[in-house]
Design a protein around this motif. Structure first.
Motif, short mmCIF file in Angstrom:
data_model
loop_
_atom_site.label_atom_id
_atom_site.label_comp_id
_atom_site.label_asym_id
_atom_site.label_seq_id
_atom_site.Cartn_x
_atom_site.Cartn_y
_atom_site.Cartn_z
N ASN A 193 0.96 -1.09 -0.07
CA ASN A 193 -0.09 0.04 0.00
C ASN A 193 1.09 1.07 -0.04
OD1 ASN A 193 -0.96 -2.06 1.76
ND2 ASN A 193 -3.11 -1.15 1.30
N ASP A 194 0.97 1.90 -1.21
CA ASP A 194 2.03 2.96 -1.20
C ASP A 194 1.41 4.01 -2.13
OD1 ASP A 194 4.48 4.41 -3.02
OD2 ASP A 194 4.86 3.86 -0.99
N PRO A 195 1.47 5.44 -1.89
CA PRO A 195 0.90 6.43 -2.84
C PRO A 195 1.42 6.13 -4.23
CG PRO A 195 1.58 6.92 -0.98
CD PRO A 195 2.04 5.80 -0.91
N SER A 196 2.25 5.39 -4.82
CA SER A 196 2.74 5.39 -6.03
C SER A 196 1.54 4.31 -6.87
CB SER A 196 4.12 4.69 -6.24
OG SER A 196 4.26 3.51 -5.44
N VAL A 197 0.99 3.38 -5.73
CA VAL A 197 0.19 2.50 -6.60
C VAL A 197 -0.99 3.22 -7.05
CG1 VAL A 197 -1.76 0.82 -5.92
CG2 VAL A 197 0.82 0.76 -4.99
N LEU A 198 -1.43 4.36 -6.40
CA LEU A 198 -2.70 5.31 -6.74
C LEU A 198 -2.25 5.92 -8.26
CD1 LEU A 198 -4.17 6.60 -3.46
CD2 LEU A 198 -5.02 4.72 -4.80
N SER A 199 -1.10 6.67 -8.04
CA SER A 199 -0.63 7.25 -9.05
C SER A 199 -0.14 6.50 -10.47
CB SER A 199 0.47 8.13 -8.89
OG SER A 199 1.52 7.39 -8.57
N SER A 200 0.03 5.28 -10.48
CA SER A 200 0.58 4.55 -11.46
C SER A 200 -0.50 3.49 -11.61
CB SER A 200 1.93 3.87 -11.29
OG SER A 200 2.03 3.30 -10.08
N LEU A 201 -1.74 3.44 -11.19
CA LEU A 201 -2.71 2.34 -11.17
C LEU A 201 -2.97 1.88 -12.57
CD1 LEU A 201 -4.29 0.28 -9.54
CD2 LEU A 201 -6.24 1.96 -9.27
N PRO A 202 -3.30 2.77 -13.50
CA PRO A 202 -3.44 2.46 -14.99
C PRO A 202 -2.37 1.52 -15.41
CG PRO A 202 -4.33 4.69 -14.62
CD PRO A 202 -3.37 4.32 -13.43
N SER A 203 -1.46 1.93 -15.39
CA SER A 203 -0.16 1.55 -16.20
C SER A 203 0.08 -0.02 -15.32
CB SER A 203 0.96 2.17 -16.01
OG SER A 203 1.49 2.41 -14.79
N LEU A 204 -0.18 -0.05 -14.08
CA LEU A 204 0.14 -1.25 -13.51
C LEU A 204 -1.05 -2.22 -13.68
CD1 LEU A 204 0.67 0.14 -9.68
CD2 LEU A 204 2.56 -1.31 -11.16
N MET A 205 -2.19 -1.78 -14.02
CA MET A 205 -3.30 -2.73 -14.49
C MET A 205 -3.30 -3.17 -15.61
SD MET A 205 -6.42 -0.95 -12.08
CE MET A 205 -7.51 -2.27 -12.77
N PHE A 206 -3.03 -2.46 -16.60
CA PHE A 206 -2.95 -2.67 -18.13
C PHE A 206 -1.97 -2.83 -18.92
CE2 PHE A 206 -6.83 0.19 -16.75
CZ PHE A 206 -7.57 -0.92 -17.07
N SER A 207 -0.67 -2.64 -18.37
CA SER A 207 0.73 -2.89 -19.15
C SER A 207 1.30 -4.28 -19.19
CB SER A 207 1.93 -2.16 -18.41
OG SER A 207 2.99 -2.49 -19.29
N LYS A 208 1.44 -4.96 -20.10
CA LYS A 208 2.03 -6.39 -20.31
C LYS A 208 3.25 -6.48 -19.47
CE LYS A 208 0.20 -7.34 -24.78
NZ LYS A 208 0.22 -7.84 -26.18
N ASP A 209 4.06 -5.42 -19.24
CA ASP A 209 5.16 -5.23 -18.38
C ASP A 209 5.15 -5.01 -16.94
OD1 ASP A 209 7.08 -6.62 -20.22
OD2 ASP A 209 7.93 -4.32 -20.62
N SER A 210 3.68 -5.29 -16.55
CA SER A 210 3.51 -4.66 -15.03
C SER A 210 3.74 -5.89 -14.12
CB SER A 210 1.98 -4.24 -14.76
OG SER A 210 1.58 -3.96 -13.72
N PRO A 211 4.45 -5.50 -12.86
CA PRO A 211 4.55 -6.50 -12.02
C PRO A 211 3.28 -6.93 -11.07
CG PRO A 211 5.45 -4.53 -11.11
CD PRO A 211 5.00 -4.22 -12.53
N LEU A 212 2.33 -6.13 -11.46
CA LEU A 212 0.95 -6.40 -10.83
C LEU A 212 -0.22 -6.99 -11.60
CD1 LEU A 212 -1.25 -6.12 -8.34
CD2 LEU A 212 -1.64 -3.70 -9.38
N SER A 213 -0.66 -7.86 -11.35
CA SER A 213 -1.81 -8.53 -12.03
C SER A 213 -3.09 -8.62 -11.11
CB SER A 213 -1.42 -9.97 -12.48
OG SER A 213 -2.59 -10.67 -13.21
N LEU A 214 -4.25 -8.21 -11.77
CA LEU A 214 -5.44 -8.28 -10.87
C LEU A 214 -6.57 -8.97 -11.76
CD1 LEU A 214 -7.37 -6.92 -8.74
CD2 LEU A 214 -7.99 -5.06 -10.29
N SER A 215 -7.25 -9.70 -11.03
CA SER A 215 -8.48 -10.36 -11.50
C SER A 215 -9.68 -9.63 -11.43
CB SER A 215 -8.66 -11.89 -10.69
OG SER A 215 -9.91 -12.35 -10.92
N TYR A 216 -10.19 -9.05 -12.55
CA TYR A 216 -11.25 -8.12 -12.20
C TYR A 216 -12.47 -8.71 -11.66
CZ TYR A 216 -8.48 -5.39 -15.15
OH TYR A 216 -7.30 -4.76 -15.82
N ALA A 217 -12.64 -10.05 -11.92
CA ALA A 217 -13.96 -10.89 -11.32
C ALA A 217 -13.57 -10.93 -10.00
CB ALA A 217 -14.02 -11.95 -12.00
N HIS A 218 -12.40 -11.23 -9.34
CA HIS A 218 -12.12 -11.43 -8.11
C HIS A 218 -12.29 -9.94 -7.33
CE1 HIS A 218 -10.42 -12.48 -4.30
NE2 HIS A 218 -9.41 -11.49 -4.30
#
Length: 413
Positions: free
Chosen positions: A58-83
């Motif tokens: 939980n870091d402020p950078s997550v909020l500022s970079s959320l779109p790239s974290l969620m949609f980039s193929k090179d993101s270290p974060l993966s989110l299941s939208y159904a979950h």
């Protein structure tokens, strides 16, 4: 008369630490788990005693970079939208804790607990005769872009202000420390006080051996239910009834599946983590090396090179995400040069509360039931001190760590 003084449900690093600490203090202890000790999520970690890891996911950078974290193929974060849609309260609470003020508060609590980590695990290393597994070469973090290198400054200074020691290393010196690195280095930091383990599974195996040699008992069964009274607890495990003075719930991401333990109402989530192993490639690095932008570690393991990390927020029982494995292998080749085919792949379940703080303490329902779970990325680091604190509570001692921030009845938003 109870069958045992303390019954521990869960034989990962946290549960095993609780059991061994209690047994070392002279208690009659039962360890309950359907699998071999350390063979679950504790098996596949980054091998690092990360006493520097006070900055939460939980870091402020997550909020500022959320779109790239969620949609980039090179993101270290993966989110299941159904979950996420099935668990909106957890997701909203997680994001609320990414704001600056909560993130600072969380980091302070983690730093306080981490400052006691070595005192918690060192006696267990000695008891397990595992000194040969400990490597004292620190941890190296690198960033390969100017943007990421600058963005790391706030977090690094926050660590320093919280008492975490680190040294700036120029890129040339970083390559001298780790000549196997192939990526461009714009910044490097050495957390010189950190240690690592050659084989965490072997460490837990030796802990269990020491536990047994001191008289500890093990039941290979699933802890199914617990019922507390004013004089003790009764557990049901593998269809068998067991009585104890105290029960410790230390089943990681599965801790909310034990009936009667009072854990079902807690917002326990899972950050699924992956690793990829390359046999005979451990020489590629000499200590854990973290690549900031890619969100994973390269670690020398007794059985080879381990690339491990990233975060996948998905259901506990969702199938393995092969895209996560491909990402780690691809980034590993960028980091270290061409690699052979992996010798093994793995998925684990980091137990995580939406504020990235563990639950350590008494159940609000009964002083006879103790909680020890939710350690997210730093279970290996915090297992020892958690075991000591839990044993203190079982004995009625006042712990030397303020456990209020880790209480089960705290606000998670």
């Amino acid at each position: 008369m109870a069958d045992y003084d303390i019954a521990v449900a869960g034989a990962g690093i946290v549960g095993m630490s609780c059991a061994l600490w209690a047994q070392m203090r002279g208690h009659k202890v039962l360890l309950i788990d359907p699998e071999d000790p350390g063979s679950g999520t504790s098996y596949g970690n980054a091998c690092t005693l990360a006493t520097y890891a006070c900055l939460p996911v939980n870091d402020p950078s997550v909020l500022s970079s959320l779109p790239s974290l969620m949609f980039s193929k090179d993101s270290p974060l993966s989110l299941s939208y159904a979950h996420a849609l099935r668990n909106p309260r957890w997701m909203l609470s997680f994001l609320a804790n990414c704001r600056a003020a909560p993130a600072r508060r969380i980091a302070g609590h983690l730093a306080d607990l981490l400052s006691h980590a070595d005192a918690g695990i060192n006696p267990l290393i000695e008891a397990a005769s595992a000194q040969d597994l400990v490597v004292e070469r620190g941890q190296l973090s690198v960033w390969s872009t100017e943007k990421a290198a600058k963005a790391a400054s706030d977090g690094l200074e926050r660590r320093r202000a919280l008492g975490v020691p680190w040294r700036e290393v120029d890129p040339e010196a970083a390559l001298e420390m780790e000549p196997g690195l192939h990526l461009p280095i714009r910044r490097a930091v050495h957390f010189h006080a950190a240690r690592s383990l050659r084989d965490p599974q072997e460490f837990i195996t030796r802990m269990h051996r020491a536990f047994a040699s001191l008289g500890g008992a093990t039941l290979r069964a699933k802890a199914e239910a617990v019922s507390a009274s004013g004089t003790g607890v009764e557990l049901l495990a593998g269809g068998q009834g067991i009585t104890a003075n105290h029960a410790v719930i230390a089943s990681g991401a599965f801790s909310n599946r034990i009936e009667g333990a009072g854990t079902r109402k807690l917002p326990l989530g899972t950050e699924r983590g992956y690793h990829v192993m390359f046999e005979d490639e451990a020489h590629r690095v000499t200590r854990p090396v973290g690549w900031g932008e890619a969100g994973f570690y390269a670690v020398p393991h007794a059985q080879g090179l381990r690339l491990t990390g990233t975060v996948e927020i998905a259901a506990l029982d969702a199938p393995m995400n092969t895209r996560r494995l491909a990402y780690i292998a691809r980034k590993g080749a960028e980091m270290l040069g061409p690699l052979p085919a992996p010798s093994s792949e793995w998925l684990g379940y980091r137990p995580t509360l939406p504020d990235s703080l563990p639950v350590i303490g008494r159940s609000p329902q009964s002083d006879r039931v103790l909680y020890a779970f939710g350690h997210q990325h730093i279970g290996l680091t915090l297992g020892g001190i958690t075991g000591r604190l839990i044993t203190d509570l079982a004995e009625g001692r006042q712990p030397n760590v303020d456990l209020a921030p880790f209480a089960a009845d705290r606000s998670f938003a």
